[in-house]
Design an enzyme around this catalytic site. Structure first.
Site, mmCIF file in Angstrom:
data_model
loop_
_atom_site.group_PDB
_atom_site.id
_atom_site.type_symbol
_atom_site.label_atom_id
_atom_site.label_comp_id
_atom_site.label_asym_id
_atom_site.label_seq_id
_atom_site.Cartn_x
_atom_site.Cartn_y
_atom_site.Cartn_z
ATOM 1 N N CYS A 19 39.209 41.847 33.495
ATOM 2 C CA CYS A 19 39.914 41.759 34.782
ATOM 3 C C CYS A 19 41.411 41.545 34.598
ATOM 4 C CB CYS A 19 39.309 40.667 35.658
ATOM 5 S SG CYS A 19 39.497 38.970 35.043
ATOM 6 N N HIS A 57 39.100 34.907 37.568
ATOM 7 C CA HIS A 57 39.001 36.333 37.890
ATOM 8 C C HIS A 57 40.224 36.728 38.706
ATOM 9 C CE1 HIS A 57 36.924 40.145 38.222
ATOM 10 N NE2 HIS A 57 37.127 40.156 39.527
ATOM 11 N N HIS A 101 39.566 45.635 41.007
ATOM 12 C CA HIS A 101 39.339 44.656 39.941
ATOM 13 C C HIS A 101 38.348 45.222 38.940
ATOM 14 C CE1 HIS A 101 35.392 42.925 41.657
ATOM 15 N NE2 HIS A 101 35.728 43.933 42.432
#
Length: 276
Positions: free
Chosen positions: A177, A229, A241
């Site tokens: 990510c 994240h 993402h």
């Protein structure tokens, strides 16, 4: 302590591991032309502990992927290696569009550009080898910072959709990510640290009254934990993402792209440093 030494990455991608062992966790990847500080020599001289000058990340790499240089040589390389790879994948070959493969190149790798002949450009690699690559696979980078282009960002994100998730990945063959956000923004000379938590600390909050920009960062964290994240804001509650693969999701519970576990961990948008 011995004299500080430097290295230039001479492979298309060089794995950066937590310990000097191929079985150790892949922390990140270094790209062709990146400069590192060599901190410690590992067992039997086969590994180097290094710090990447681009993002400060530390880990162990195989010595075969580095060209040892002095500080002056490292600075000279950075000044001359002004061609950034803008394709997901390119090939350097011995001849113009033909001949044996010299090396692959991955997106955001750097080489020294030479003469252009037709559709091909001569390039020099960190180890002194030369070859030819399709000229439109490279973009010269001037001294001045270019503005972040929403269209270019959108096109890049679109080109990466479906790229598989790879823990520690920084190439279009596999991204995690924070590698995804870091590398997308690196094309616009926006420098981000390597990990999601580091990117959170390096960026600034986007106030509720401020209009979101394409390329602002969306952060997610489990309760009581730092962000783990990160994605890129696309507007309208959408974000891109890397989770499983690079994809687009939504924070809107009525949207079919809504991902409840992530949405419940959303902690806000932040603006990357140097993005305006």
């Amino acid at each position: 302590m011995g004299r500080t030494t430097f290295g230039i990455v001479s492979l298309a991608a060089l794995d950066l591991r937590r310990r000097p062992d191929h079985r150790s966790e892949l922390r990140s990847q270094l790209l062709m032309g990146e400069v590192v500080t060599q901190r410690a020599l590992g067992p039997k001289g086969r590994w180097w502990e290094v710090r990447n000058a681009a993002d400060g990340y530390v880990g162990w790499v195989r010595a075969w992927g580095l060209i040892a240089v002095s500080r002056r040589e490292g600075e000279s390389w950075r000044r001359r290696a002004k061609a950034r790879v803008i394709r997901s994948f390119a090939e350097v070959r011995e001849g113009q569009g033909q001949g044996a493969l010299v090396t692959p190149l991955f997106w955001n790798g750097r080489v020294i550009p030479g003469v252009r002949r037709g559709a091909n450009r001569n390039v020099r690699l960190p180890d002194g080898r030369e070859g030819w690559v399709q000229a439109d696979a490279l973009r010269p980078e001037g001294a001045r910072r270019s503005k972040v282009s929403p269209k270019a960002l959108a096109d890049r994100i679109k080109s990466l959709l479906g790229t598989p998730y790879l823990w520690g990945g920084r190439t279009a063959l596999g991204l995690d990510c924070s590698g995804f956000t870091q590398q997308v923004l690196a094309e616009h000379r926006v420098r981000l640290p390597r990990d999601a938590e580091q990117q959170f600390r390096a960026s600034r909050p986007v106030r509720a009254e401020t209009k979101l920009r394409l390329g602002d960062l969306a952060f997610f964290a489990a309760k009581g934990r730092p962000p783990s994240h990160v994605g890129l804001a696309l507007g309208g509650d959408y974000y891109a993402h890397a989770q499983g693969s690079v994809r687009i999701s939504s924070l809107d519970p009525d949207n079919p792209l809504y991902e409840k576990p992530l949405a419940e961990q959303f902690v806000g948008y932040r603006r990357p440093p140097g993005s305006g």
